[in-house]
Scaffold this active site. Structure first.
Site, short mmCIF file in Angstrom:
data_model
loop_
_atom_site.label_atom_id
_atom_site.label_comp_id
_atom_site.label_asym_id
_atom_site.label_seq_id
_atom_site.Cartn_x
_atom_site.Cartn_y
_atom_site.Cartn_z
N THR A 1 12.07 -14.53 -5.27
CA THR A 1 11.77 -14.81 -6.68
C THR A 1 11.53 -13.47 -7.38
O THR A 1 10.40 -13.10 -7.66
CB THR A 1 10.53 -15.72 -6.84
OG1 THR A 1 9.47 -15.18 -6.04
CG2 THR A 1 10.82 -17.13 -6.42
N PHE B 1 -8.37 -0.54 1.30
CA PHE B 1 -9.04 0.49 0.52
C PHE B 1 -8.40 1.85 0.77
O PHE B 1 -9.02 2.87 0.53
CB PHE B 1 -10.52 0.56 0.90
CG PHE B 1 -11.39 -0.37 0.10
CD1 PHE B 1 -11.09 -0.69 -1.21
CD2 PHE B 1 -12.54 -0.90 0.67
CE1 PHE B 1 -11.91 -1.54 -1.94
CE2 PHE B 1 -13.36 -1.75 -0.06
CZ PHE B 1 -13.05 -2.06 -1.37
N CYS C 1 6.44 -7.42 -3.33
CA CYS C 1 5.50 -8.48 -3.66
C CYS C 1 4.46 -8.10 -4.71
O CYS C 1 4.42 -8.71 -5.79
CB CYS C 1 4.80 -8.95 -2.40
SG CYS C 1 5.98 -9.45 -1.16
C1 UGA Z 1 1.85 -8.14 0.83
C2 UGA Z 1 0.59 -8.89 1.27
O1 UGA Z 1 -0.25 -8.01 2.03
C3 UGA Z 1 0.95 -10.12 2.10
O2 UGA Z 1 -0.23 -10.84 2.42
C4 UGA Z 1 1.88 -11.01 1.28
O3 UGA Z 1 2.31 -12.14 2.02
C5 UGA Z 1 3.10 -10.21 0.88
O4 UGA Z 1 2.70 -9.07 0.12
C6 UGA Z 1 3.99 -11.12 0.09
O5 UGA Z 1 3.59 -11.55 -1.00
O6 UGA Z 1 5.04 -11.52 0.59
P1 UGA Z 1 3.52 -6.38 1.98
O7 UGA Z 1 3.97 -6.11 0.58
O8 UGA Z 1 4.53 -6.65 3.03
O9 UGA Z 1 2.51 -7.65 1.99
O10 UGA Z 1 2.71 -5.12 2.50
P2 UGA Z 1 1.20 -4.58 2.39
O11 UGA Z 1 0.77 -4.19 3.75
O12 UGA Z 1 0.35 -5.51 1.68
O13 UGA Z 1 1.38 -3.25 1.55
C7 UGA Z 1 1.80 -3.27 0.19
C8 UGA Z 1 1.71 -1.88 -0.40
O14 UGA Z 1 0.34 -1.52 -0.60
C9 UGA Z 1 2.32 -0.75 0.44
O15 UGA Z 1 3.05 0.12 -0.39
C10 UGA Z 1 1.11 -0.04 1.02
O16 UGA Z 1 1.35 1.31 1.29
C11 UGA Z 1 0.09 -0.22 -0.09
N1 UGA Z 1 -1.31 -0.17 0.39
C12 UGA Z 1 -1.78 -1.12 1.22
C13 UGA Z 1 -2.13 0.86 -0.06
O17 UGA Z 1 -1.72 1.73 -0.84
N2 UGA Z 1 -3.44 0.88 0.37
C14 UGA Z 1 -3.94 -0.06 1.20
O18 UGA Z 1 -5.14 0.02 1.54
C15 UGA Z 1 -3.10 -1.08 1.65
#
Ligand code: UGA
Length: 390
Positions: free
Chosen positions: A47, A217, A227
């Site tokens: 989506t 954090f 996402c």
């Molecule tokens: C995210 C959510 O964490 C999942 O629960 C959700 O199902 C998914 O989106 C979705 O809607 O399908 P994802 O995008 O795969 O998952 O990855 P994340 O681990 O959440 O990281 C997202 C972004 O945030 C990355 O660029 C990561 O580097 C950044 N991030 C994450 C930070 O900058 N700091 C953090 O502490 C954690």
């Protein structure tokens, strides 16, 4: 590819699992065959965002139409489950009428309809699927509820049964909160940086409060991926459509858009004139253990470097091909290295964009490193080391 146990994307453990199960599953583009030979259909299509940030339901609508047509000939009770991330109201107001129109049947009576959001993270998706924190089932009729409870029975996790709209909103509220946590941390991190405080230590202290939790954090260059940016923007659009002004959500996006450019600001502190300089970029994927480059911070950073007249040499263990395909506008200006060592050999200026474990193995001696993700080896060994928020 799927029938040959070849995953079309890189996801840890997926190829091994598909090899193990080869022959026990079947991929087809024949909707009718699939639906006549199964009890449940999950809609799992993307989506994406439209250019104005609102949600694009083209794929969901197409899937619903094809499923609806196939449902015509189905005699047993078949359940259609929306797993795609859709705004509250979509399953009942968009998917249901399409299914009913093309099947000539009534939802909740002749076939089941439910909403079951996913909470998987790329890179650890298999683990998240098998060990979820919770399973949310948005249902209306008893029969569908029973079928889905039975389906998920083997997975040991709290199961929250709610109505369909609530399930849709739980997904948006979860992603919006996680994105808010990151932007909040980055805002505090930016203040910490100016005050000479290590924001990672600050959030270690903050996270020890059990009401807050230490996860999400990690300060740095902000969130990318398919996402968080799209879901927060879609929620903002929806809120505005219904007369709300979601100030926090707007700030979450604004902080996140500013964050990668902090890297260039810091770099310019050490190298005021980037024109003609060669800059090494480590990491192109939006996070480690994936080849996904959607909304990657690397794009924003590389674009800015090229605009400033610098040249770029980049390396990523899995995402270089995708980056070339997704970002042809900047890709022509990038030299792609064959290893991270190659990048280090060819320039003294290094930007760390994705925290791949491979980058922890490197020796950054003699280098000027601006780190967006906190790679300990760089912090220890670089000649000049600057973390974006710490
Ligand atoms: C995210 C959510 O964490 C999942 O629960 C959700 O199902 C998914 O989106 C979705 O809607 O399908 P994802 O995008 O795969 O998952 O990855 P994340 O681990 O959440 O990281 C997202 C972004 O945030 C990355 O660029 C990561 O580097 C950044 N991030 C994450 C930070 O900058 N700091 C953090 O502490 C954690």
């Amino acid at each position: 590819m799927i029938n040959n146990a070849q995953p079309p994307i890189y996801e840890e453990g997926l190829e091994e699992l598909m090899q193990e199960l080869k022959g026990k599953y079947h991929a087809t583009n024949d909707y009718r065959w699939a639906i006549l030979n199964s009890d449940i259909t999950f809609i799992t299509v993307g989506t994406p965002s439209k250019p104005d940030g609102s949600i694009d339901l083209t794929h969901v609508k197409q899937a619903a139409k094809s499923i609806g047509k196939a449902l015509r000939d189905k005699e047993d009770y078949h359940v259609v489950v929306v797993k795609s991330t859709v705004l509250p109201g979509t399953t009942e107001e968009v998917v249901k009428p399409i299914l009913e129109k093309h099947s000539g049947k009534k939802a909740f009576k002749d076939f089941g309809l439910a909403m079951n959001p996913e909470f998987l993270r790329e890179g650890v998706a298999l683990k998240d699927f098998l060990n979820p924190d919770r399973i949310v089932l948005g249902v209306q009729d008893e029969k569908t509820k029973k079928i889905l409870e039975e389906l998920y029975e083997p997975i040991n996790a709290p199961k929250l049964i709610v109505d369909i709209k609530t399930a849709e909103m739980i997904k948006y509220a979860s992603n919006a909160f996680l994105a808010t946590k990151i932007s909040f941390a980055n805002e505090i991190g930016n203040i910490c940086k100016k005050l000479g405080i290590d924001s990672w230590k600050v959030f270690e202290g903050v996270g020890l409060d059990h009401r807050i939790s230490p996860h999400f954090f990690k300060t740095g260059i902000g969130f990318g991926g398919s996402c968080f940016p799209k879901d927060v923007k879609a929620l903002i659009k929806k809120a505005e459509e219904i007369g709300e002004n979601p100030l926090i959500l707007k700030a979450v996006i604004e902080v996140n858009e500013r964050q990668p450019l902090k890297m260039i600001e810091l770099l310019k502190k050490h190298i005021p004139e980037l024109k003609g300089r060669k800059i090494g970029v480590l990491g192109l994927a939006f996070k480690p253990n994936t080849d996904d480059v959607r909304e990657t911070r690397a794009y924003i950073i590389i674009k800015k470097l090229l605009e400033e007249g610098a040249s770029v040499i980049a390396y990523d263990p899995k995402a270089m091909e995708n980056f070339k395909r997704f970002y042809p506008d900047v890709s022509g200006g990038i030299e792609y290295a064959t290893s991270p060592e190659d990048v280090l050999k060819s320039t003294e200026i290094i930007l760390i964009v994705t925290e791949w474990p491979d980058f922890e193995e490197l020796d950054y001696s003699g280098k000027i490193v601006i780190d967006g993700r906190r790679i300990k080896a760089a912090e220890r060994t670089a000649r000049i080391y600057e973390g974006v928020c710490w």
